[in-house]
Structure formats: structure tokens, C-alpha cells
Design a protein around this motif. Sequence first.
Motif, PDB file in Angstrom:
ATOM      1  N   LYS A   1      60.741   8.975   7.171  1.00 61.77           N
ATOM      2  CA  LYS A   1      61.195   9.408   5.848  1.00 61.77           C
ATOM      3  C   LYS A   1      62.114   8.361   5.228  1.00 61.77           C
ATOM      4  N   LYS A   2      63.022   7.833   6.036  1.00 57.72           N
ATOM      5  CA  LYS A   2      63.961   6.820   5.553  1.00 57.72           C
ATOM      6  C   LYS A   2      63.222   5.545   5.158  1.00 57.72           C
ATOM      7  N   GLU A   3      62.262   5.128   5.985  1.00 54.69           N
ATOM      8  CA  GLU A   3      61.488   3.922   5.677  1.00 54.69           C
ATOM      9  C   GLU A   3      60.649   4.113   4.417  1.00 54.69           C
ATOM     10  N   GLY A   4      60.112   5.306   4.232  1.00 53.68           N
ATOM     11  CA  GLY A   4      59.319   5.589   3.042  1.00 53.68           C
ATOM     12  C   GLY A   4      60.164   5.542   1.784  1.00 53.68           C
ATOM     13  N   ALA A   5      61.404   6.015   1.874  1.00 55.06           N
ATOM     14  CA  ALA A   5      62.293   6.011   0.715  1.00 55.06           C
ATOM     15  C   ALA A   5      62.773   4.600   0.389  1.00 55.06           C
ATOM     16  N   GLU A   6      62.950   3.755   1.397  1.00 56.54           N
ATOM     17  CA  GLU A   6      63.468   2.408   1.187  1.00 56.54           C
ATOM     18  C   GLU A   6      62.387   1.390   0.882  1.00 56.54           C
ATOM     19  N   LYS A   7      61.145   1.763   1.081  1.00 59.70           N
ATOM     20  CA  LYS A   7      60.058   0.800   0.939  1.00 59.70           C
ATOM     21  C   LYS A   7      59.882   0.404  -0.525  1.00 59.70           C
ATOM     22  N   SER A   8      59.819  -0.886  -0.754  1.00 64.35           N
ATOM     23  CA  SER A   8      59.514  -1.391  -2.086  1.00 64.35           C
ATOM     24  C   SER A   8      58.475  -2.486  -1.947  1.00 64.35           C
ATOM     25  N   GLU A   9      57.783  -2.757  -3.024  1.00 66.52           N
ATOM     26  CA  GLU A   9      56.711  -3.750  -2.958  1.00 66.52           C
ATOM     27  C   GLU A   9      57.236  -5.162  -2.757  1.00 66.52           C
ATOM     28  N   THR A  10      58.490  -5.417  -3.141  1.00 65.02           N
ATOM     29  CA  THR A  10      59.040  -6.765  -3.010  1.00 65.02           C
ATOM     30  C   THR A  10      59.727  -6.989  -1.672  1.00 65.02           C
ATOM     31  N   ALA A  11      59.952  -5.914  -0.923  1.00 65.66           N
ATOM     32  CA  ALA A  11      60.627  -6.059   0.365  1.00 65.66           C
ATOM     33  C   ALA A  11      59.709  -6.720   1.373  1.00 65.66           C
ATOM     34  N   VAL A  12      60.275  -7.652   2.106  1.00 64.90           N
ATOM     35  CA  VAL A  12      59.520  -8.349   3.143  1.00 64.90           C
ATOM     36  C   VAL A  12      60.018  -7.851   4.493  1.00 64.90           C
ATOM     37  N   SER A  13      59.109  -7.321   5.276  1.00 62.01           N
ATOM     38  CA  SER A  13      59.470  -6.810   6.588  1.00 62.01           C
ATOM     39  C   SER A  13      59.685  -7.969   7.550  1.00 62.01           C
ATOM     40  N   LEU A  14      60.819  -7.955   8.232  1.00 62.01           N
ATOM     41  CA  LEU A  14      61.123  -9.026   9.174  1.00 62.01           C
ATOM     42  C   LEU A  14      60.700  -8.681  10.595  1.00 62.01           C
ATOM     43  N   GLY A  15      60.255  -7.495  10.803  1.00 62.09           N
ATOM     44  CA  GLY A  15      59.831  -7.081  12.136  1.00 62.09           C
ATOM     45  C   GLY A  15      59.047  -5.793  12.045  1.00 62.09           C
ATOM     46  N   LEU A  16      58.730  -5.266  13.188  1.00 62.14           N
ATOM     47  CA  LEU A  16      58.018  -3.995  13.219  1.00 62.14           C
ATOM     48  C   LEU A  16      58.962  -2.871  12.798  1.00 62.14           C
ATOM     49  N   PRO A  17      58.452  -1.887  12.067  1.00 56.05           N
ATOM     50  CA  PRO A  17      59.314  -0.758  11.698  1.00 56.05           C
ATOM     51  C   PRO A  17      59.781   0.005  12.933  1.00 56.05           C
ATOM     52  N   LEU A  18      60.972   0.556  12.832  1.00 57.11           N
ATOM     53  CA  LEU A  18      61.526   1.315  13.955  1.00 57.11           C
ATOM     54  C   LEU A  18      60.662   2.517  14.287  1.00 57.11           C
ATOM     55  N   SER A  19      60.029   3.108  13.285  1.00 50.99           N
ATOM     56  CA  SER A  19      59.186   4.276  13.551  1.00 50.99           C
ATOM     57  C   SER A  19      58.005   3.914  14.455  1.00 50.99           C
ATOM     58  N   VAL A  20      57.483   2.720  14.309  1.00 49.46           N
ATOM     59  CA  VAL A  20      56.385   2.266  15.179  1.00 49.46           C
ATOM     60  C   VAL A  20      56.898   2.086  16.605  1.00 49.46           C
ATOM     61  N   LYS A  21      58.063   1.499  16.733  1.00 51.84           N
ATOM     62  CA  LYS A  21      58.644   1.291  18.064  1.00 51.84           C
ATOM     63  C   LYS A  21      58.964   2.624  18.735  1.00 51.84           C
ATOM     64  N   LEU A  22      59.456   3.574  17.946  1.00 51.83           N
ATOM     65  CA  LEU A  22      59.750   4.893  18.508  1.00 51.83           C
ATOM     66  C   LEU A  22      58.479   5.618  18.929  1.00 51.83           C
ATOM     67  N   ALA A  23      57.389   5.368  18.223  1.00 52.01           N
ATOM     68  CA  ALA A  23      56.098   5.946  18.644  1.00 52.01           C
ATOM     69  C   ALA A  23      55.690   5.375  19.996  1.00 52.01           C
TER      70      ALA A  23
END
Length: 128
Positions: free
Chosen positions: A23-45
Motif C-alpha cells: 500500500k505504501k509503495e503504491g501511494a509513493e509510486k510515481s512515473e519519474t521515480a527510479v527504483s534503486l533496488g527491489l521493492p521491500l514487498s517483493v523481498k518480504l514475499a
Amino acid sequence: MACFLISAAEAAAAQAVKKAEEKKEGAEKSETAVSLGLPLSVKLAWLRNMLLGGAVLLLFEHIWHGEIVPWFPFLTAMQSPGDASAMLHEMATIGVGMAVLVTAVWFVVCKVADSLLSRQRNKGGAAL
């Protein structure tokens, strides 16, 4: 006896944190943001899957050895107070130890994955 319950409980907690993080990642996600690593939700999965996999295997092993039965109280160690004490001791030592070990391995896997991803990006290649 019931050491798999510790891993299952940690997996449930990891799932709850994963849902909140999504939910937090979905709210913070923007088209200009560049991900520097894997999302925490993926790691928690990954952590949830590792813990649940171990818990299911241990559940099967305990059923195979007759420590879990299909009638109440389901755990044979719950039938007498002396056995219950031994079960709680096993959960506190073996169960917690296994959960901590799985979590430590998960932490190392996450660091290696982030390192490989950053190395791939630094070389100018496509993301994994």
C-alpha cells in the motif's frame, strides 16, 4: 512437536507487513521515480515463502512421525503437562532458532540480489 508454528507465525507477520508495504509503495509510486533496488514487498514475499515452505515441510514431518493427529488436541504433546513443557521448550529453542536462521539467510539473499541488481545497472544493462 510444534516448532513449525514459530515459522508459520513469522510468515503471517511478514505477510501483514508485506501488505502494508505494498500500500505504501503504491501511494509513493510515481512515473519519474527510479527504483534503486527491489521493492521491500517483493523481498518480504521471499521471506514469507521461505518460512511457509519450511513450516509446511515440518508439518508434514510431524504428521509422518505421529506428533500431530487429526483429533483434539491435535498435538500429541498437549495430552500431558510434562509433554507440553517439552513442546514449549522445543518451540522456544528449535523453532525460534530455525526462524532466525531462515531470516538471516533471507537477509543475505536480499543483499546479494541488491548487489547484483546495482552491478547490472552500473554496467548499463537492463534490469534483472
